[in-house]
Write a protein that holds these residues in place. Structure first.
Motif, PDB file in Angstrom:
ATOM      1  N   LEU A 243       0.829  -1.206   0.000  1.00 21.35           N
ATOM      2  CA  LEU A 243       0.000   0.000   0.000  1.00 21.35           C
ATOM      3  C   LEU A 243       0.865   1.259   0.000  1.00 21.35           C
ATOM      4  O   LEU A 243       0.648   2.183  -0.802  1.00 21.35           O
ATOM      5  N   ALA A 244       1.852   1.305   0.885  1.00 19.76           N
ATOM      6  CA  ALA A 244       2.722   2.476   0.951  1.00 19.76           C
ATOM      7  C   ALA A 244       3.473   2.668  -0.362  1.00 19.76           C
ATOM      8  O   ALA A 244       3.580   3.791  -0.877  1.00 19.76           O
ATOM      9  N   GLY A 245       3.967   1.578  -0.924  1.00 22.17           N
ATOM     10  CA  GLY A 245       4.714   1.672  -2.174  1.00 22.17           C
ATOM     11  C   GLY A 245       3.867   2.159  -3.331  1.00 22.17           C
ATOM     12  O   GLY A 245       4.314   2.989  -4.140  1.00 22.17           O
ATOM     13  N   VAL A 246       2.641   1.667  -3.416  1.00 24.38           N
ATOM     14  CA  VAL A 246       1.755   2.084  -4.505  1.00 24.38           C
ATOM     15  C   VAL A 246       1.449   3.573  -4.412  1.00 24.38           C
ATOM     16  O   VAL A 246       1.512   4.303  -5.409  1.00 24.38           O
ATOM     17  N   TRP A 247       1.133   4.045  -3.206  1.00 25.02           N
ATOM     18  CA  TRP A 247       0.831   5.472  -3.066  1.00 25.02           C
ATOM     19  C   TRP A 247       2.049   6.330  -3.378  1.00 25.02           C
ATOM     20  O   TRP A 247       1.926   7.415  -3.947  1.00 25.02           O
TER      21      TRP A 247
ATOM     22  N   LEU B 267       4.267   5.616  -5.562  1.00 26.19           N
ATOM     23  CA  LEU B 267       4.467   5.572  -7.008  1.00 26.19           C
ATOM     24  C   LEU B 267       3.453   6.418  -7.774  1.00 26.19           C
ATOM     25  O   LEU B 267       3.784   7.004  -8.809  1.00 26.19           O
ATOM     26  N   VAL B 268       2.218   6.470  -7.286  1.00 29.16           N
ATOM     27  CA  VAL B 268       1.157   7.110  -8.079  1.00 29.16           C
ATOM     28  C   VAL B 268       0.925   8.572  -7.717  1.00 29.16           C
ATOM     29  O   VAL B 268       0.088   9.234  -8.343  1.00 29.16           O
ATOM     30  N   THR B 269       1.630   9.081  -6.728  1.00 30.26           N
ATOM     31  CA  THR B 269       1.472  10.487  -6.355  1.00 30.26           C
ATOM     32  C   THR B 269       2.787  11.230  -6.577  1.00 30.26           C
ATOM     33  O   THR B 269       3.868  10.646  -6.458  1.00 30.26           O
ATOM     34  N   PRO B 270       2.710  12.526  -6.876  1.00 31.52           N
ATOM     35  CA  PRO B 270       3.923  13.275  -7.222  1.00 31.52           C
ATOM     36  C   PRO B 270       4.723  13.781  -6.030  1.00 31.52           C
ATOM     37  O   PRO B 270       5.807  14.334  -6.214  1.00 31.52           O
ATOM     38  N   SER B 271       4.197  13.636  -4.816  1.00 30.83           N
ATOM     39  CA  SER B 271       4.919  14.146  -3.652  1.00 30.83           C
ATOM     40  C   SER B 271       4.659  13.257  -2.442  1.00 30.83           C
ATOM     41  O   SER B 271       3.660  12.535  -2.380  1.00 30.83           O
ATOM     42  N   ALA B 272       5.568  13.351  -1.477  1.00 31.41           N
ATOM     43  CA  ALA B 272       5.412  12.563  -0.255  1.00 31.41           C
ATOM     44  C   ALA B 272       4.165  12.977   0.513  1.00 31.41           C
ATOM     45  O   ALA B 272       3.484  12.136   1.108  1.00 31.41           O
ATOM     46  N   SER B 273       3.852  14.269   0.503  1.00 30.08           N
ATOM     47  CA  SER B 273       2.687  14.729   1.259  1.00 30.08           C
ATOM     48  C   SER B 273       1.396  14.152   0.692  1.00 30.08           C
ATOM     49  O   SER B 273       0.514  13.713   1.448  1.00 30.08           O
ATOM     50  N   LEU B 274       1.267  14.105  -0.632  1.00 29.39           N
ATOM     51  CA  LEU B 274       0.061  13.526  -1.231  1.00 29.39           C
ATOM     52  C   LEU B 274       0.016  12.016  -1.019  1.00 29.39           C
ATOM     53  O   LEU B 274      -1.058  11.437  -0.837  1.00 29.39           O
ATOM     54  N   ALA B 275       1.181  11.380  -1.052  1.00 28.53           N
ATOM     55  CA  ALA B 275       1.217   9.946  -0.765  1.00 28.53           C
ATOM     56  C   ALA B 275       0.719   9.674   0.648  1.00 28.53           C
ATOM     57  O   ALA B 275      -0.064   8.742   0.883  1.00 28.53           O
TER      58      ALA B 275
END
Length: 229
Positions: free
Chosen positions: A133-137, A139-147
């Motif tokens: 789950l952490a890895g997918v987020w 990968l699919v978001t442009p920043s750590a905050s959005l992940a």
């Protein structure tokens, strides 16, 4: 050690007593819910993810994007996991029977739907689902905050899933119209026909994928309690 399912004959004879011992109110239900490992893990995950997101800062309107994406994706995820993983049947591969642990536990849950100790997300699954789950987020978001926004919301929805699923299998009767629909849908899945009504917290996946028929048009399945044809 994980709880073991009873033989079918023992489960049937024990069912009235097991159901009679289940919570009847939300006040009774909450401490029972919190005694189990999966809710505790998810509460911790929500807390850690929210704290990390607050620490990261940089809030913007873009934080709504992961939330909207999750709301759109979640009912399809519930449907897909339920159909293809939880209801997976044993298969013969090169002369050996392969019967995976998660669907095996889910069949036990169908056989003993009032046993609260076997209805939660299996503990071992967190060993791989959390890093995935952490890895997918990431990968699919442009920043750590959005992940982190996506991760926190994902864990919150998973916790909500566990709470709703737990309550449906108790004697608590929902008063809210939305939760009444969830309650009816999931109980139909267990006691009417296991081939329909796969959603637990969001039902649009069933409507979209054709598994939310009028209950009057659906025959009662003889395998709803076993999942094995």
């Amino acid at each position: 050690m994980s709880a073991q399912p009873m033989p079918a004959s023992d489960a049937a004879s024990a069912e009235p007593a097991v159901r009679a011992a289940s919570p009847r109110t939300l006040r009774e239900a909450l401490p029972v819910f919190l005694r189990h490992g999966s809710p505790r893990i998810l509460i911790a995950c929500v807390g850690i993810a929210v704290a990390a997101r607050v620490a990261a800062g940089g809030w913007s309107a873009w934080d709504l994007v992961p939330l909207v994406a999750l709301v759109l994706y979640w009912p399809i995820q519930e449907w897909g996991i339920h159909v293809f993983i939880l209801h997976a049947k044993p298969r013969r591969v090169f002369g050996r029977t392969i019967d995976l642990r998660v669907p095996r536990k889910h069949r036990a849950h169908h056989r003993e739907p009032w046993r609260l100790d076997i209805l939660f997300i299996p503990m071992h699954s967190f060993l791989y689902t959390i890093p995935i789950l952490a890895g997918v987020w990431w990968l699919v978001t442009p920043s750590a905050s959005l992940a982190l926004t996506g991760i926190a919301a994902h864990f919150a929805l998973a916790l909500h899933y566990e709470w709703v699923h737990f309550l449906v299998h108790t004697r608590v009767t929902p008063r809210n119209a939305y939760y009444q629909r969830l309650w009816k849908s999931h109980r139909r899945h267990h006691f009417k026909n296991e081939n329909y009504w796969f959603g637990v917290t969001m039902l649009s996946g069933d409507r979209l994928l054709g598994t939310a028929p009028d209950v009057a048009d659906v025959p009662t399945s003889p395998t709803a309690r076993t999942l094995l044809a």
